[in-house]
Write an enzyme that holds these catalytic residues in place. Structure first.
Site, PDB file in Angstrom:
ATOM      1  N   GLY A   1       0.747  -1.125  -0.028  1.00 41.86           N
ATOM      2  CA  GLY A   1      -0.053  -0.145   0.044  1.00 41.86           C
ATOM      3  C   GLY A   1       0.908   1.237  -0.036  1.00 41.86           C
TER       4      GLY A   1
ATOM      5  N   GLY B   1       5.381   3.754  -9.190  1.00 46.53           N
ATOM      6  CA  GLY B   1       5.830   2.421  -9.159  1.00 46.53           C
ATOM      7  C   GLY B   1       5.157   1.273  -9.144  1.00 46.53           C
ATOM      8  CG  HIS B   2       2.831   0.549  -5.301  1.00 47.81           C
ATOM      9  ND1 HIS B   2       3.334   1.294  -4.752  1.00 47.81           N
ATOM     10  CD2 HIS B   2       3.527  -0.675  -4.787  1.00 47.81           C
ATOM     11  CE1 HIS B   2       3.976   1.288  -3.467  1.00 47.81           C
ATOM     12  NE2 HIS B   2       4.105   0.068  -3.538  1.00 47.81           N
TER      13      HIS B   2
ATOM     14  CD  GLN C   1       7.559  -7.551   3.572  1.00 49.23           C
ATOM     15  OE1 GLN C   1       6.624  -8.686   3.199  1.00 49.23           O
ATOM     16  NE2 GLN C   1       8.133  -6.661   2.947  1.00 49.23           N
TER      17      GLN C   1
ATOM     18  N   GLY D   1       8.164  -5.653  -8.785  1.00 48.91           N
ATOM     19  CA  GLY D   1       9.017  -4.559  -9.533  1.00 48.91           C
ATOM     20  C   GLY D   1      10.507  -4.821  -9.196  1.00 48.91           C
TER      21      GLY D   1
ATOM     22  CG  ASP E   1      11.771  -4.132  -3.429  1.00 44.36           C
ATOM     23  OD1 ASP E   1      12.084  -3.994  -2.361  1.00 44.36           O
ATOM     24  OD2 ASP E   1      10.850  -3.242  -4.183  1.00 44.36           O
TER      25      ASP E   1
ATOM     26  CB  SER F   1      10.753   4.003  -1.958  1.00 46.16           C
ATOM     27  OG  SER F   1      10.714   3.453  -0.563  1.00 46.16           O
ATOM     28  CB  SER F   2       5.770   3.331   0.424  1.00 47.11           C
ATOM     29  OG  SER F   2       5.362   2.575  -0.495  1.00 47.11           O
TER      30      SER F   2
HETATM   31  P1  AMP Z   1       5.947  -2.536  -1.805  1.00 51.94           P
HETATM   32  O1  AMP Z   1       4.576  -2.098  -1.532  1.00 51.94           O
HETATM   33  O2  AMP Z   1       7.072  -1.656  -1.164  1.00 51.94           O
HETATM   34  O3  AMP Z   1       6.060  -3.929  -1.106  1.00 51.94           O
HETATM   35  O4  AMP Z   1       6.219  -2.948  -3.303  1.00 51.94           O
HETATM   36  C1  AMP Z   1       4.992  -3.717  -4.180  1.00 51.94           C
HETATM   37  C2  AMP Z   1       5.523  -3.849  -5.198  1.00 51.94           C
HETATM   38  O5  AMP Z   1       6.005  -2.743  -5.935  1.00 51.94           O
HETATM   39  C3  AMP Z   1       7.042  -4.727  -5.286  1.00 51.94           C
HETATM   40  O6  AMP Z   1       6.887  -5.575  -6.304  1.00 51.94           O
HETATM   41  C4  AMP Z   1       8.009  -3.592  -5.624  1.00 51.94           C
HETATM   42  O7  AMP Z   1       9.323  -4.115  -6.272  1.00 51.94           O
HETATM   43  C5  AMP Z   1       7.330  -2.802  -6.374  1.00 51.94           C
HETATM   44  N1  AMP Z   1       7.914  -1.310  -6.705  1.00 51.94           N
HETATM   45  C6  AMP Z   1       8.165  -0.479  -5.534  1.00 51.94           C
HETATM   46  N2  AMP Z   1       8.436   0.806  -5.817  1.00 51.94           N
HETATM   47  C7  AMP Z   1       8.636   0.648  -7.008  1.00 51.94           C
HETATM   48  C8  AMP Z   1       9.507   1.488  -8.198  1.00 51.94           C
HETATM   49  N3  AMP Z   1       9.965   2.611  -7.940  1.00 51.94           N
HETATM   50  N4  AMP Z   1       9.401   1.150  -9.430  1.00 51.94           N
HETATM   51  C9  AMP Z   1       9.023  -0.316  -9.718  1.00 51.94           C
HETATM   52  N5  AMP Z   1       8.395  -1.090  -8.874  1.00 51.94           N
HETATM   53  C10 AMP Z   1       8.426  -0.657  -7.744  1.00 51.94           C
END
Ligand code: AMP
Length: 278
Positions: free
Chosen positions: A31, A36-37, A61, A147, A150, A185-186
């Site tokens: 969330g 990116g998401h 995690q 993404g 990561d 990034s969040s």
């Molecule tokens: P998270 O909410 O941080 O767990 O991320 C969820 C998904 O979004 C994961 O597959 C991340 O790799 C992807 N993600 C987060 N930030 C980015 C970004 N800047 N560009 C591409 N994918 C992203």
């Protein structure tokens, strides 16, 4: 777009969807969504008939001293964004729903979970693979999109899918950056103005190594040393900078096409990750 909090209800919807022979796509997230998401949601939307996004800040995690409690959350905004992308179902379980009292089972991709980010976050990837496998079992996706921000996570999930013979196609999407080059990034929300500006050195150092490689740099240690200086010069506290094979995550002795340059650096209390592939 439906919002579902219960595993049993999600399973019922998934079963009906499977009976209609629709291809199910999944984008797992924690969330506090950004472009990116949403880029992953758009990739998934094109490749499936029924698109599920999960929103779950997964406690397993996070390490005991990490930011689980203060991790940013904004469900209403997330739902508005996902509705605009044509998502069919948002799965938003509670911690108790995913990990009821007495929960005992974890899956781990051995060794790879201790490399790179796993060295300083030893239980992180075990938490990631466990929750992702649970999401796969509950939501039965045909495709799942992750993404490359990561990168290690995507490699480890790909390995879990292969080793456990799951019938899921793992797709990855490119890193989405802010206009000034900071990887979205969040956690960027935690940065103050000075840290936010200094953090631009991460993208710059990766750009430098790509160019240096093109000009003939082949020695990983020389590259790491230079990146180290660049980043420390901006006040970053380095967790790691590594140059590894993009498929096996093993350190390389010589830089070549397909080498993954990955880093994790603290600015203040905020740990940021970024990477590039040569
Ligand atoms: P998270 O909410 O941080 O767990 O991320 C969820 C998904 O979004 C994961 O597959 C991340 O790799 C992807 N993600 C987060 N930030 C980015 C970004 N800047 N560009 C591409 N994918 C992203």
């Amino acid at each position: 777009m439906r919002l579902v909090r219960r595993i049993a209800q999600a399973k019922r919807i998934v079963e009906r969807t499977q009976k209609r022979e629709l291809a199910i796509g999944l984008v797992p997230t924690m969330g506090y969504l950004h472009e990116g998401h949403l880029s992953l949601v758009r990739i998934a939307r094109k490749k499936c008939d029924f698109l599920i996004v999960s929103i779950f800040v997964n406690p397993t995690q996070f390490g005991p001293k990490e930011d689980f409690r203060r991790y940013p959350r904004d469900l209403r905004r997330d739902l508005r964004l996902l509705k605009m992308e044509g998502v069919d179902l948002v799965f938003y379980p509670s911690v108790r729903e995913m990990y009821p009292a007495g929960y005992r089972t974890y899956v781990e991709v051995h060794e790879w979970s201790r490399l790179l980010c796993g060295a300083s976050r030893p239980t992180h990837f075990r938490g990631v693979t466990t929750v992702v496998l649970k999401l796969f079992n509950i939501l039965a996706p045909d495709i799942a999109v992750f993404g490359r921000k990561d990168y290690q996570q995507a490699v480890i999930i790909g390995k879990m899918v292969k080793d456990l013979n799951l019938r899921i196609r793992v797709i990855t999407g490119p890193i989405v950056r802010e206009k000034d080059g900071l990887a979205m990034s969040s956690r960027n929300k935690y940065l103050n103005a000075r840290e936010r500006k200094n953090a631009l050195v991460l993208g710059e150092s990766l750009k430098w190594v790509r160019q240096a490689y093109k000009r003939g740099l082949r020695d990983p240690q020389a590259g790491i040393l230079r990146m180290n200086r660049m980043i420390k010069g901006k006040g970053g506290r380095i967790d790691y900078i590594e140059m590894v094979d993009k498929n096996t995550l093993e350190p390389v002795r010589k830089l070549k096409k397909g080498t993954l340059v990955a880093l994790a650096v603290f600015f203040g209390k905020t740990r940021l990750i970024d990477n590039t592939i040569l």
